[in-house]
Design a protein around this motif. Structure first.
Motif, PDB file in Angstrom:
ATOM      1  N   VAL A  15       5.266  14.577  -2.744  1.00 18.93           N
ATOM      2  CA  VAL A  15       6.042  14.491  -3.987  1.00 18.93           C
ATOM      3  C   VAL A  15       5.010  14.413  -5.104  1.00 18.93           C
ATOM      4  O   VAL A  15       4.498  13.336  -5.419  1.00 18.93           O
ATOM      5  CB  VAL A  15       6.975  13.257  -3.999  1.00 18.93           C
ATOM      6  N   ASP A  16       4.673  15.576  -5.671  1.00 21.08           N
ATOM      7  CA  ASP A  16       3.567  15.672  -6.625  1.00 21.08           C
ATOM      8  C   ASP A  16       2.350  14.949  -6.039  1.00 21.08           C
ATOM      9  O   ASP A  16       1.973  15.188  -4.908  1.00 21.08           O
ATOM     10  CB  ASP A  16       3.971  15.098  -7.995  1.00 21.08           C
ATOM     11  N   ASP A  17       1.760  14.019  -6.836  1.00 24.96           N
ATOM     12  CA  ASP A  17       0.638  13.227  -6.328  1.00 24.96           C
ATOM     13  C   ASP A  17       1.021  11.749  -6.281  1.00 24.96           C
ATOM     14  O   ASP A  17       0.205  10.866  -6.515  1.00 24.96           O
ATOM     15  CB  ASP A  17      -0.607  13.440  -7.199  1.00 24.96           C
ATOM     16  N   ALA A  18       2.301  11.490  -5.965  1.00 22.18           N
ATOM     17  CA  ALA A  18       2.791  10.111  -5.888  1.00 22.18           C
ATOM     18  C   ALA A  18       3.807   9.986  -4.757  1.00 22.18           C
ATOM     19  O   ALA A  18       4.888   9.419  -4.920  1.00 22.18           O
ATOM     20  CB  ALA A  18       3.403   9.699  -7.217  1.00 22.18           C
ATOM     21  N   THR A  19       3.448  10.515  -3.585  1.00 24.00           N
ATOM     22  CA  THR A  19       4.376  10.549  -2.448  1.00 24.00           C
ATOM     23  C   THR A  19       4.798   9.146  -2.017  1.00 24.00           C
ATOM     24  O   THR A  19       5.971   8.876  -1.761  1.00 24.00           O
ATOM     25  CB  THR A  19       3.720  11.274  -1.261  1.00 24.00           C
ATOM     26  N   GLY A  20       3.819   8.237  -1.929  1.00 18.69           N
ATOM     27  CA  GLY A  20       4.119   6.893  -1.460  1.00 18.69           C
ATOM     28  C   GLY A  20       5.150   6.186  -2.314  1.00 18.69           C
ATOM     29  O   GLY A  20       6.039   5.491  -1.798  1.00 18.69           O
ATOM     30  N   TRP A  21       5.049   6.362  -3.617  1.00 20.17           N
ATOM     31  CA  TRP A  21       6.005   5.719  -4.520  1.00 20.17           C
ATOM     32  C   TRP A  21       7.421   6.247  -4.265  1.00 20.17           C
ATOM     33  O   TRP A  21       8.384   5.470  -4.206  1.00 20.17           O
ATOM     34  CB  TRP A  21       5.593   5.954  -5.971  1.00 20.17           C
ATOM     35  N   ALA A  22       7.553   7.549  -4.084  1.00 17.68           N
ATOM     36  CA  ALA A  22       8.872   8.138  -3.825  1.00 17.68           C
ATOM     37  C   ALA A  22       9.439   7.637  -2.498  1.00 17.68           C
ATOM     38  O   ALA A  22      10.632   7.327  -2.394  1.00 17.68           O
ATOM     39  CB  ALA A  22       8.761   9.663  -3.817  1.00 17.68           C
ATOM     40  N   VAL A  23       8.580   7.548  -1.477  1.00 20.41           N
ATOM     41  CA  VAL A  23       9.015   7.045  -0.169  1.00 20.41           C
ATOM     42  C   VAL A  23       9.446   5.585  -0.279  1.00 20.41           C
ATOM     43  O   VAL A  23      10.488   5.179   0.240  1.00 20.41           O
ATOM     44  CB  VAL A  23       7.877   7.211   0.865  1.00 20.41           C
ATOM     45  N   SER A  31       0.806  -1.230   0.000  1.00 23.27           N
ATOM     46  CA  SER A  31       0.000   0.000   0.000  1.00 23.27           C
ATOM     47  C   SER A  31       0.831   1.269   0.000  1.00 23.27           C
ATOM     48  O   SER A  31       0.400   2.299  -0.519  1.00 23.27           O
ATOM     49  CB  SER A  31      -0.924   0.009   1.227  1.00 23.27           C
ATOM     50  N   THR A  32       2.039   1.230   0.581  1.00 19.90           N
ATOM     51  CA  THR A  32       2.866   2.452   0.642  1.00 19.90           C
ATOM     52  C   THR A  32       3.061   3.040  -0.747  1.00 19.90           C
ATOM     53  O   THR A  32       2.892   4.247  -0.955  1.00 19.90           O
ATOM     54  CB  THR A  32       4.230   2.143   1.285  1.00 19.90           C
ATOM     55  N   ALA A  33       3.397   2.191  -1.707  1.00 19.19           N
ATOM     56  CA  ALA A  33       3.689   2.674  -3.059  1.00 19.19           C
ATOM     57  C   ALA A  33       2.464   3.290  -3.724  1.00 19.19           C
ATOM     58  O   ALA A  33       2.595   4.066  -4.663  1.00 19.19           O
ATOM     59  CB  ALA A  33       4.237   1.529  -3.908  1.00 19.19           C
ATOM     60  N   TRP A  34       1.272   2.951  -3.231  1.00 19.10           N
ATOM     61  CA  TRP A  34       0.038   3.464  -3.826  1.00 19.10           C
ATOM     62  C   TRP A  34      -0.387   4.803  -3.244  1.00 19.10           C
ATOM     63  O   TRP A  34      -1.319   5.426  -3.752  1.00 19.10           O
ATOM     64  CB  TRP A  34      -1.099   2.459  -3.602  1.00 19.10           C
ATOM     65  N   ALA A  35       0.251   5.240  -2.159  1.00 10.58           N
ATOM     66  CA  ALA A  35      -0.209   6.450  -1.471  1.00 10.58           C
ATOM     67  C   ALA A  35       0.063   7.693  -2.312  1.00 10.58           C
ATOM     68  O   ALA A  35       1.205   8.051  -2.550  1.00 10.58           O
ATOM     69  CB  ALA A  35       0.495   6.564  -0.114  1.00 10.58           C
ATOM     70  N   GLN A  36      -1.009   8.365  -2.743  1.00 10.57           N
ATOM     71  CA  GLN A  36      -0.844   9.545  -3.586  1.00 10.57           C
ATOM     72  C   GLN A  36      -0.583  10.798  -2.764  1.00 10.57           C
ATOM     73  O   GLN A  36       0.194  11.656  -3.160  1.00 10.57           O
ATOM     74  CB  GLN A  36      -2.116   9.773  -4.418  1.00 10.57           C
TER      75      GLN A  36
END
Length: 535
Positions: A128-136, A42-47
């Motif tokens: 991070v734009d609308d893709a914070t989870g992916w960056a984290v 789910s982390t990678a999906w967090a916008q």
């Protein structure tokens, strides 16, 4: 597969699991087990982003108060204070790992752009734009991959926690000694043992038919902990995100809350009576910035009242350049579906988004079971209460991932060796020729949970759901006892346990509070009490 002995086992490779691993690995040998790919959780999906007090004029007390108000008074204030006060340091650590938070645009914080989301009284969301989870996820994963003491293992589906029942010398002490896990490509079951185990398996979004969660969010950690003897709490509080894309081809695409924070408005579609009407002010003076439970119920009300499939979320009144800068991921995705959000609204419906209840833990991430810790969405830490405040979820992962790791390090000499544990035994099972049973029951659970245990509930619907859960649980356990384990069977077994916990919790709460809204008990009781289920 051979036995695997480590100092610490972490089940889950998202924000909570990787944070714990990085805090342990300088002195301990750690294995991180991911059910699928290492970045599929789910982390990678967090916008959205991560909430922290960073704006001049904002205070810890204000963030604490916003969290308590959203949580409808059910939060544990000590937990809220712990998490809020550790938030700025967590953001700094992520930045030091290379998370490229959007820089400031002249207002608010002097380094990063801060956005605002529903329920917050200040701008305090770094993103991070609308893709914070992916960056984290990418930053944490890179740091973990670079550490020689962390072994990252993909495609390992955890089956059950290992306790004294699985030892050559039986023990009823409840101590967790590790986990049995299925290596999905080979179909072989491996035994992992360690002095300490951390559950970081995420939530149970896929219990429902419509969900923003990844497919793997099947309540695995909650179900495993329950079967091992740990209490679970507040499972009736399932947060439905108000704005999931309505599209028959594309499932589970979330439209971030930040879009409403930056001026997006909810309207009735043109074909509805009073088409184009902005309806949120009819329900709450905060309009689109009301907490998620309020917004989701309002949308659900309008959809059911008018017989609609969806409502519209419209940001097209903002400048195209602003939209392109703030919502590039959503813009690009919807353009592929023929929707240009710079010119037209987005069809949206509520969808199951976040599990606010879970395994009971203390401020050190300890569960009821010696040797078992938990962090993140799998837990009921006291942070969220009856409704999670936007962008507090990733924050909980960082704070409790670190807290669990630090307690393990402090308590290391008191954590016994796991001892001799029995191998996985599949001598009395056969390969199934009836996989359709698994697929049918998976669909049935998710459908009746959506229809009977959704945004608005009644006792009669909940009792119908409990009847179905009970029947299915017997059927699934019979199937589990006779056939060789598969990844789908593991998830189905966990889904049905988790669904049962949700229904039982909902039936026991005779009030409406936060995310639990029942027509039979529409008032909120004067005293806020957790729902605690004991195995």
């Amino acid at each position: 597969m051979a036995d695997h002995r480590y100092d610490v086992i972490i089940i889950g490779s998202g924000a909570a699991g990787l944070t714990a691993a990085l805090n342990l690995a300088d002195t301990k040998r750690v294995v991180v087990l991911a059910k699928g790919g290492l970045a599929e959780g789910s982390t990678a999906w967090a916008q959205g982003g991560i909430a922290a007090v960073l704006e001049p004029g904002d205070t810890f007390e204000s963030h604490i108060e916003d969290t308590m108000v959203a949580g409808a008074g059910l939060n544990d204030r000590r937990t809220v204070e712990l998490v809020v006060e550790h938030a700025p340091a967590a953001i700094e650590r992520l930045a030091s790992l290379g998370v490229p938070f959007n820089p400031t645009e002249g207002e608010g914080h002097d380094r990063w752009h801060l956005t605002r989301e529903g329920g917050h009284s200040h701008r305090r969301i770094v993103h991070v734009d609308d893709a914070t989870g992916w960056a984290v996820q990418q930053a944490l994963l890179a740091a973990a991959e670079a550490h020689p003491n962390i072994n990252l293992v993909a495609d390992m589906a955890a089956i059950d926690l290992v306790t004294g029942r699985h030892c050559d010398h039986y023990s009823g002490d409840g101590r967790v000694r590790g986990v049995y896990a299925l290596h999905r490509p080979s179909g072989k079951v491996a035994l992992f043992t360690a002095r300490a185990t951390i559950l970081a398996t995420g939530g149970a979004g896929r219990v429902y038919q419509f969900s923003t969660a990844p497919r793997g969010a099947s309540g695995d950690g909650i179900a495993m902990a329950w079967r091992a003897g740990a209490r679970v709490s507040n499972m009736e509080f399932n947060q439905f995100h108000p704005t999931c894309l309505y599209n028959l081809e594309v499932k589970n695409f979330l439209i971030t809350e930040a879009m409403r924070g930056e001026g997006g408005i909810l309207k009735l579609p043109p074909e509805a009576p009073n088409g184009g009407h902005r309806f949120m002010p009819d329900f709450d003076p905060r309009a689109e910035l009301a907490p998620r439970d309020v917004v989701a119920r309002a949308i659900d009300h309008e959809i059911k009242r008018l017989g609609l499939d969806y409502v519209h979320l419209d940001i097209s009144h903002r400048e195209p350049a602003f939209i392109e800068h703030h919502f590039p991921t959503i813009l690009a995705k919807l353009l592929t579906l023929g929707i240009d959000i710079r010119k037209e609204p987005i069809p949206v419906v509520p969808a199951m988004h976040y599990t606010c209840g879970g395994v009971v833990i203390d401020l050190d991430g300890r569960t009821d079971l010696p040797g078992l810790y938990a962090a993140g969405e799998v837990t009921q830490s006291g942070l969220h209460g009856a409704n999670r405040l936007a962008s507090n979820s990733l924050l909980e992962c960082f704070v409790f991932g670190e807290a669990a790791a630090k307690h393990i390090l402090r308590s290391w000499d008191d954590l016994p060796d796991p001892g001799v544990v029995r191998e996985w035994d599949e001598s009395r099972v056969t390969d199934s020729d009836e996989d359709i049973v698994v697929q049918h029951n998976w669909r049935e659970i998710r459908r009746f949970m959506w229809d009977y245990v959704g945004i608005v509930r009644t006792t009669k619907r909940l009792e119908r759901a409990l009847h179905r859960v009970t029947l299915l649980q017997r059927e699934v356990e019979d199937y589990y006892g006779n056939y060789r384990i598969t990844a789908d069977l593991i998830e189905l077994r966990n889904l049905i346990v988790t669904a049962g916990l949700i229904v039982r919790s909902a039936l026991s709460r005779h009030e409406s509070r936060g995310l639990h809204y029942t027509l039979d008990y529409p008032e909120m009781l004067a005293q806020a009490k957790d729902t605690i289920l004991v195995p």
